[in-house]
Motif scaffolding. Structure first.
Motif, PDB file in Angstrom:
ATOM      1  N   THR A  22       9.387   3.344   2.225  1.00 41.37           N
ATOM      2  CA  THR A  22       8.322   2.637   3.009  1.00 41.37           C
ATOM      3  C   THR A  22       7.753   3.676   4.195  1.00 41.37           C
ATOM      4  OG1 THR A  22       9.008   0.672   2.406  1.00 41.37           O
ATOM      5  CG2 THR A  22       7.656   0.660   4.455  1.00 41.37           C
ATOM      6  N   ALA A  23       8.812   4.271   4.727  1.00 45.01           N
ATOM      7  CA  ALA A  23       8.777   5.071   6.072  1.00 45.01           C
ATOM      8  C   ALA A  23       7.741   6.329   5.341  1.00 45.01           C
ATOM      9  CB  ALA A  23       9.991   5.692   6.285  1.00 45.01           C
ATOM     10  N   ALA A  24       8.025   6.845   4.042  1.00 50.65           N
ATOM     11  CA  ALA A  24       7.367   7.957   3.661  1.00 50.65           C
ATOM     12  C   ALA A  24       5.825   7.716   3.492  1.00 50.65           C
ATOM     13  CB  ALA A  24       7.934   8.743   2.383  1.00 50.65           C
ATOM     14  N   ILE A  25       5.652   6.420   3.029  1.00 46.57           N
ATOM     15  CA  ILE A  25       4.155   6.052   2.680  1.00 46.57           C
ATOM     16  C   ILE A  25       3.642   6.051   3.948  1.00 46.57           C
ATOM     17  CG2 ILE A  25       2.931   4.022   1.890  1.00 46.57           C
ATOM     18  CD1 ILE A  25       4.999   3.581  -0.426  1.00 46.57           C
ATOM     19  N   ILE A  43      -5.554   5.458  -1.691  1.00 45.60           N
ATOM     20  CA  ILE A  43      -3.958   5.302  -2.191  1.00 45.60           C
ATOM     21  C   ILE A  43      -3.565   6.291  -3.045  1.00 45.60           C
ATOM     22  CG2 ILE A  43      -2.833   3.542  -3.504  1.00 45.60           C
ATOM     23  CD1 ILE A  43      -3.728   2.528  -0.824  1.00 45.60           C
ATOM     24  N   ALA A  44      -4.337   6.986  -3.926  1.00 47.72           N
ATOM     25  CA  ALA A  44      -3.924   7.850  -4.555  1.00 47.72           C
ATOM     26  C   ALA A  44      -3.488   9.222  -3.737  1.00 47.72           C
ATOM     27  CB  ALA A  44      -4.961   8.354  -5.616  1.00 47.72           C
ATOM     28  N   ILE A  57       3.223   1.746  -3.807  1.00 50.71           N
ATOM     29  CA  ILE A  57       2.171   1.485  -2.536  1.00 50.71           C
ATOM     30  C   ILE A  57       1.941  -0.051  -2.668  1.00 50.71           C
ATOM     31  CG2 ILE A  57       0.202   1.879  -1.031  1.00 50.71           C
ATOM     32  CD1 ILE A  57       0.576   4.730  -1.814  1.00 50.71           C
ATOM     33  N   TYR A  58       1.267  -0.358  -3.912  1.00 48.46           N
ATOM     34  CA  TYR A  58       0.679  -1.751  -4.059  1.00 48.46           C
ATOM     35  C   TYR A  58       1.678  -2.890  -4.071  1.00 48.46           C
ATOM     36  CZ  TYR A  58      -4.131   0.201  -5.040  1.00 48.46           C
ATOM     37  OH  TYR A  58      -4.960   0.672  -4.793  1.00 48.46           O
ATOM     38  N   ARG A  59       2.935  -2.344  -4.197  1.00 55.48           N
ATOM     39  CA  ARG A  59       4.110  -3.698  -4.280  1.00 55.48           C
ATOM     40  C   ARG A  59       4.308  -3.895  -2.838  1.00 55.48           C
ATOM     41  NH1 ARG A  59       6.716  -0.715  -8.318  1.00 55.48           N
ATOM     42  NH2 ARG A  59       7.967   0.416  -6.864  1.00 55.48           N
ATOM     43  N   ARG A  60       3.769  -3.031  -1.939  1.00 50.88           N
ATOM     44  CA  ARG A  60       3.933  -3.193  -0.355  1.00 50.88           C
ATOM     45  C   ARG A  60       2.725  -3.725   0.187  1.00 50.88           C
ATOM     46  NH1 ARG A  60       7.518   0.533  -2.251  1.00 50.88           N
ATOM     47  NH2 ARG A  60       9.547   0.755  -1.095  1.00 50.88           N
ATOM     48  N   TYR A  61       1.847  -3.020   0.129  1.00 49.47           N
ATOM     49  CA  TYR A  61       0.448  -3.426   0.617  1.00 49.47           C
ATOM     50  C   TYR A  61      -0.561  -3.807  -0.381  1.00 49.47           C
ATOM     51  CZ  TYR A  61       3.402  -0.958   3.722  1.00 49.47           C
ATOM     52  OH  TYR A  61       4.489  -0.327   4.651  1.00 49.47           O
ATOM     53  N   GLY A  62      -1.308  -4.969  -0.192  1.00 52.62           N
ATOM     54  CA  GLY A  62      -2.268  -5.326  -1.167  1.00 52.62           C
ATOM     55  C   GLY A  62      -3.605  -4.673  -1.363  1.00 52.62           C
ATOM     56  N   SER A  63      -3.959  -3.845  -0.221  1.00 49.68           N
ATOM     57  CA  SER A  63      -4.997  -2.970  -0.115  1.00 49.68           C
ATOM     58  C   SER A  63      -5.021  -1.712   0.848  1.00 49.68           C
ATOM     59  CB  SER A  63      -6.249  -3.919   0.562  1.00 49.68           C
ATOM     60  OG  SER A  63      -5.780  -4.279   1.752  1.00 49.68           O
ATOM     61  N   LYS A  64      -5.883  -0.994   0.958  1.00 49.59           N
ATOM     62  CA  LYS A  64      -6.175   0.105   1.886  1.00 49.59           C
ATOM     63  C   LYS A  64      -6.072  -0.189   3.336  1.00 49.59           C
ATOM     64  CE  LYS A  64      -9.679   3.080   2.340  1.00 49.59           C
ATOM     65  NZ  LYS A  64     -10.640   4.223   2.337  1.00 49.59           N
ATOM     66  N   ALA A  65      -6.830  -1.235   3.704  1.00 49.87           N
ATOM     67  CA  ALA A  65      -6.862  -1.605   4.755  1.00 49.87           C
ATOM     68  C   ALA A  65      -5.497  -2.292   5.258  1.00 49.87           C
ATOM     69  CB  ALA A  65      -7.831  -2.906   5.078  1.00 49.87           C
ATOM     70  N   GLU A  66      -4.769  -3.008   4.574  1.00 56.62           N
ATOM     71  CA  GLU A  66      -3.434  -3.627   4.915  1.00 56.62           C
ATOM     72  C   GLU A  66      -2.638  -2.277   5.203  1.00 56.62           C
ATOM     73  OE1 GLU A  66      -0.048  -6.140   2.887  1.00 56.62           O
ATOM     74  OE2 GLU A  66      -2.062  -6.496   2.378  1.00 56.62           O
ATOM     75  N   LEU A  67      -2.701  -1.162   4.283  1.00 57.64           N
ATOM     76  CA  LEU A  67      -1.714  -0.198   4.361  1.00 57.64           C
ATOM     77  C   LEU A  67      -1.760   0.691   5.649  1.00 57.64           C
ATOM     78  CD1 LEU A  67       0.192   1.919   3.298  1.00 57.64           C
ATOM     79  CD2 LEU A  67      -2.001   2.965   2.192  1.00 57.64           C
TER      80      LEU A  67
END
Length: 201
Positions: A22-25, A43-44, A57-67
């Motif tokens: 998570t921290a790396a993402i 995301i890629a 990434i998608y397991r943690r955040y549902g969209s680019k905006a959320e990320l």
């Protein structure tokens, strides 16, 4: 059939999330935001920079905006870390924390990128308001409500304008590329506070 009692541990479904991943993402997201801006972020690209697969990434955040908002939230940390009891000191601490975030390498570029993307990505701007802006405004509101209860403010004090003056001043100075040091923050708070505070001299 087995049963779960109040004392039985309940395991979450699926594999536990690795905080290091998570921290790396989030670190990769911030770096790419500062370098490329929100519109060019993907995301890629984040997955490649973080050394993970896109599913992580998608397991943690549902969209680019959320990320992106999650990454900014980490950068901004808590909206109010252990504020002093004195109102003016509390406002100074809040503004200094904001100045520190904007003054970090890439901080202003990230903010500008998000604001520019707001008109074309309503999800981003709404998430930004809910998770970044609103909690910090609520902290300022709480500090000023406490000041009002103590009789420190003029009854007609415009607290909305005070809020805008404080945080708008930080953004304006950062945009001009000038230093956001503690002495300047104190000058801004003193000037704004003098406009709304009851003179007890």
């Amino acid at each position: 059939m087995s049963s779960v009692t109040a004392d039985s541990p309940v395991r979450p479904a699926g594999r536990p999330r690795d905080d290091r991943i998570t921290a790396a993402i989030l670190e990769a997201t911030l770096a790419l935001l500062a370098d490329r801006g929100y519109a060019a972020l993907s995301i890629a690209a984040v997955a490649e920079a973080a050394g993970v697969g896109k599913p992580a990434i998608y397991r943690r955040y549902g969209s680019k905006a959320e990320l992106v908002v999650a990454a900014i939230d980490v950068l901004a940390e808590e909206p109010a870390p252990e504020l002093p009891d004195d109102t003016r000191d509390a406002l100074t601490a809040l503004l200094a924390a904001t100045a520190a975030v904007i003054g970090t390498p890439g901080g202003l570029a990230i903010m500008g990128s998000l604001l520019a993307a707001g008109s074309s990505d309503p999800e981003l701007i709404e998430a930004f308001r809910e998770r970044i802006v609103r909690p910090r405004h609520e902290v300022v509101d709480a500090v000023m409500a406490r000041a009002a209860e103590r009789g420190e403010l003029h009854t007609d004090a415009d607290l909305e304008a005070l809020d805008a003056m404080l945080f708008g001043a930080v953004l304006a100075r950062a945009t001009l590329g000038e230093r956001l040091d503690r002495a300047w923050v104190e000058r801004i708070v003193d000037t704004a506070w003098a406009a709304v505070a009851v003179d007890r001299a």
